[in-house]
Design a protein around this motif. Structure first.
Motif, short mmCIF file in Angstrom:
data_model
loop_
_atom_site.label_atom_id
_atom_site.label_comp_id
_atom_site.label_asym_id
_atom_site.label_seq_id
_atom_site.Cartn_x
_atom_site.Cartn_y
_atom_site.Cartn_z
N ARG A 275 -5.42 -1.65 -13.55
CA ARG A 275 -4.91 -0.30 -13.39
C ARG A 275 -4.10 -0.21 -12.10
O ARG A 275 -4.36 -0.96 -11.15
N PRO A 276 -3.12 0.68 -12.04
CA PRO A 276 -2.37 0.83 -10.79
C PRO A 276 -3.26 1.10 -9.58
O PRO A 276 -2.95 0.67 -8.47
N SER A 277 -4.38 1.77 -9.80
CA SER A 277 -5.30 2.07 -8.70
C SER A 277 -5.97 0.83 -8.14
O SER A 277 -6.57 0.88 -7.05
N ASP A 278 -5.85 -0.31 -8.84
CA ASP A 278 -6.42 -1.56 -8.34
C ASP A 278 -5.57 -2.17 -7.22
O ASP A 278 -5.99 -3.14 -6.59
N TYR A 279 -4.38 -1.59 -6.97
CA TYR A 279 -3.45 -2.17 -6.00
C TYR A 279 -3.15 -1.15 -4.90
O TYR A 279 -2.32 -0.26 -5.08
N PRO A 280 -3.79 -1.29 -3.76
CA PRO A 280 -3.49 -0.40 -2.64
C PRO A 280 -2.07 -0.55 -2.11
O PRO A 280 -1.51 0.39 -1.55
N LEU A 281 -1.47 -1.75 -2.27
CA LEU A 281 -0.15 -2.03 -1.73
C LEU A 281 0.88 -2.13 -2.86
O LEU A 281 0.63 -2.78 -3.88
N TRP A 282 2.04 -1.50 -2.62
CA TRP A 282 3.12 -1.53 -3.62
C TRP A 282 4.43 -1.93 -2.95
O TRP A 282 4.86 -1.29 -1.99
N ALA A 283 5.02 -3.01 -3.45
CA ALA A 283 6.33 -3.47 -2.98
C ALA A 283 7.30 -3.30 -4.14
O ALA A 283 7.38 -4.14 -5.04
N VAL A 284 8.03 -2.20 -4.15
CA VAL A 284 8.93 -1.86 -5.24
C VAL A 284 10.37 -1.91 -4.76
O VAL A 284 10.69 -1.37 -3.68
N HIS A 285 11.23 -2.56 -5.52
CA HIS A 285 12.64 -2.62 -5.17
C HIS A 285 13.20 -1.21 -5.01
O HIS A 285 13.09 -0.38 -5.92
N ALA A 286 13.79 -0.95 -3.85
CA ALA A 286 14.32 0.38 -3.56
C ALA A 286 15.71 0.53 -4.15
O ALA A 286 16.72 0.57 -3.43
N GLY A 287 15.78 0.62 -5.48
CA GLY A 287 17.07 0.70 -6.14
C GLY A 287 17.74 2.04 -6.00
O GLY A 287 18.94 2.16 -6.21
N GLY A 288 16.99 3.04 -5.64
CA GLY A 288 17.49 4.40 -5.47
C GLY A 288 16.33 5.35 -5.51
O GLY A 288 15.22 5.00 -5.98
N ARG A 289 16.53 6.58 -5.05
CA ARG A 289 15.43 7.55 -5.02
C ARG A 289 14.88 7.79 -6.42
O ARG A 289 13.66 7.84 -6.62
N THR A 290 15.77 7.93 -7.42
CA THR A 290 15.29 8.23 -8.76
C THR A 290 14.55 7.04 -9.38
O THR A 290 13.66 7.24 -10.21
N ILE A 291 14.91 5.82 -8.98
CA ILE A 291 14.17 4.65 -9.46
C ILE A 291 12.76 4.66 -8.90
O ILE A 291 11.78 4.43 -9.63
N LEU A 292 12.63 4.94 -7.62
CA LEU A 292 11.29 5.00 -7.01
C LEU A 292 10.49 6.15 -7.60
O LEU A 292 9.28 6.02 -7.85
N ASP A 293 11.13 7.28 -7.85
CA ASP A 293 10.43 8.40 -8.49
C ASP A 293 9.95 8.00 -9.88
O ASP A 293 8.85 8.40 -10.30
N ALA A 294 10.75 7.20 -10.60
CA ALA A 294 10.37 6.78 -11.94
C ALA A 294 9.14 5.87 -11.91
O ALA A 294 8.24 5.99 -12.76
N VAL A 295 9.07 4.97 -10.94
CA VAL A 295 7.89 4.10 -10.80
C VAL A 295 6.67 4.93 -10.45
O VAL A 295 5.58 4.74 -11.01
N GLU A 296 6.85 5.85 -9.53
CA GLU A 296 5.74 6.72 -9.12
C GLU A 296 5.22 7.52 -10.31
O GLU A 296 4.00 7.64 -10.51
N THR A 297 6.13 8.06 -11.12
CA THR A 297 5.74 8.85 -12.28
C THR A 297 5.12 7.99 -13.37
O THR A 297 4.06 8.31 -13.92
N GLY A 298 5.79 6.87 -13.70
CA GLY A 298 5.33 6.03 -14.79
C GLY A 298 3.96 5.44 -14.55
O GLY A 298 3.14 5.34 -15.48
N PHE A 299 3.66 5.05 -13.32
CA PHE A 299 2.36 4.45 -12.99
C PHE A 299 1.40 5.46 -12.37
O PHE A 299 0.30 5.08 -11.95
N ASP A 300 1.82 6.71 -12.28
CA ASP A 300 0.97 7.78 -11.75
C ASP A 300 0.45 7.42 -10.36
O ASP A 300 -0.75 7.49 -10.08
N LEU A 301 1.37 7.06 -9.48
CA LEU A 301 1.01 6.64 -8.12
C LEU A 301 1.00 7.83 -7.17
O LEU A 301 1.76 8.79 -7.33
#
Length: 364
Positions: A275-301
């Motif tokens: 589950r996403p909650s199993d990972y305290p650390l997240w290294a996500v490619h900063a492709g743009g604000r909307t990309i990061l928002d999409a990861v946050e939304t999709g994985f419910d971070l």
């Protein structure tokens, strides 16, 4: 079997902050009032404050030139040959800045493998050969080039280093992610293209990967492709540089795909049954604000999980394959202070395909 570790990361950017100058310059190309208003609004929401380039911007350009040498003069933008000549002139120096930041003195002759990833320039002899000579590496070092893969080449280059170390625990791998994105600005009035160009800056990261148990341990890698999305991100060699197409549908497609991964939650997916909650650390490619928002939304971070990525986006923009390495550098530097050791993390980057390349890691 040996475990590959990211021991150190060195980063470098060119000296000139061009973000504000770029915004001022390209507004001259937008003739429709409505589109100009949309562009202005998107600039304010981009969450980018700085992007760097070797070009020296003209303050408040009047539409005749964007930089002091007139490289980007309206109606006379340079062809691909001129852009590649500039890549050959400036890219090796930026690579050496990042390598020097690694403080490899006394270790250079011990490097056994060199991996160089870039999608913004082609020259031969290649950047890999130029680095070997400039950095004083063993001429017999094993060289691998990761070319034209785009933003997720960061993960692919780390995967190569991971396999080298696992197959030979004595391997010491130097990974270089080198991108000069500002070489490929286009003169256009197309709003979608202008918004794509708004994201990109130049940068380089040099990473030392070995079996030494310090830094960030690389656990495993997995990739997936989002169906029916092959035209969402494209990167083509044109007569006037490389042409980027970044569809406005990309964030939505990523969010839906990650939500599906989150809900399916089996051992064949990106999350490998976790589950996403199993990972305290997240290294996500900063492709743009909307990309990061999409990861946050999709994985419910939680909003703070992508702070490292949002910080890199704010300070440097999207540097293609170098971007994720800048994020990992911030995590690495935080170990022992803001980041606890023995903490699990999840890394992911997106690029042409539309594909996602992921890996799991643990701080040591």
């Amino acid at each position: 079997m040996a475990t590959a570790h990211i021991n150190r990361i060195g980063t470098a950017v060119p000296p000139n902050d061009v973000h504000a100058a770029f915004v001022n310059f390209v507004q001259h190309f937008i003739t429709e009032r409505r589109e100009a208003a949309v562009f202005k609004r998107m600039v304010s929401r981009a969450a980018i404050e700085h992007r760097y380039s070797y070009f020296v911007p003209v303050e408040n350009p009047d539409g005749f030139e964007a930089d002091t040498e007139g490289f980007y003069t309206p109606d006379a933008f340079p062809g691909t040959a001129a852009r590649m000549a500039r890549f050959a002139k400036t890219a090796p120096g930026l690579a050496m800045q990042a390598i020097d930041a690694l403080n490899l003195d006394g270790e250079r002759e011990r490097i056994t493998h060199l991996v160089v990833a870039s999608c913004t320039g082609f020259i031969a002899p290649g950047i890999d050969q130029l680095i070997v000579k400039a950095a004083g590496l063993d001429p017999g070092v094993e060289r691998t080039g990761v070319g034209f893969m785009g933003c997720y080449a960061a993960v692919n280059s780390l995967r190569l280093a991971h396999h080298f170390v696992r197959s030979d625990p004595s391997a010491r791998v130097l990974v270089v992610n080198l991108e000069l994105c500002t070489l490929h600005f286009q003169q256009t009035a197309n709003l979608e293209q202008l918004l794509s160009m708004l994201l990109f800056g130049d940068g380089c990261a040099a990473t030392l990967v070995t079996a030494d148990e310090t830094g960030i341990a690389l656990k495993d890698f997995r990739a997936t492709t989002i169906e029916d999305s092959g035209e969402s991100i494209t990167w083509a060699v044109g007569d006037q540089g490389f042409d980027m197409h970044l569809s406005g549908e990309v964030p939505g497609k990523i969010a839906r795909a990650l939500k599906h991964e989150y809900e399916r939650n089996d051992d064949r997916g990106l999350l490998r049954g976790t589950r996403p909650s199993d990972y305290p650390l997240w290294a996500v490619h900063a492709g743009g604000r909307t990309i990061l928002d999409a990861v946050e939304t999709g994985f419910d971070l939680a909003p703070d999980k992508l702070n490292w990525s949002r910080g890199v986006l704010r300070d440097f923009g999207n540097m293609s394959s170098a971007t994720l390495m800048f994020v990992l550098d911030r995590i690495l530097r935080g170990i022992g202070t803001t980041v606890e050791s023995a903490t699990d993390g999840f890394g992911v980057a997106f690029g042409p395909g539309l594909a996602a390349e992921s890996f799991r890691f643990r701080t040591v």
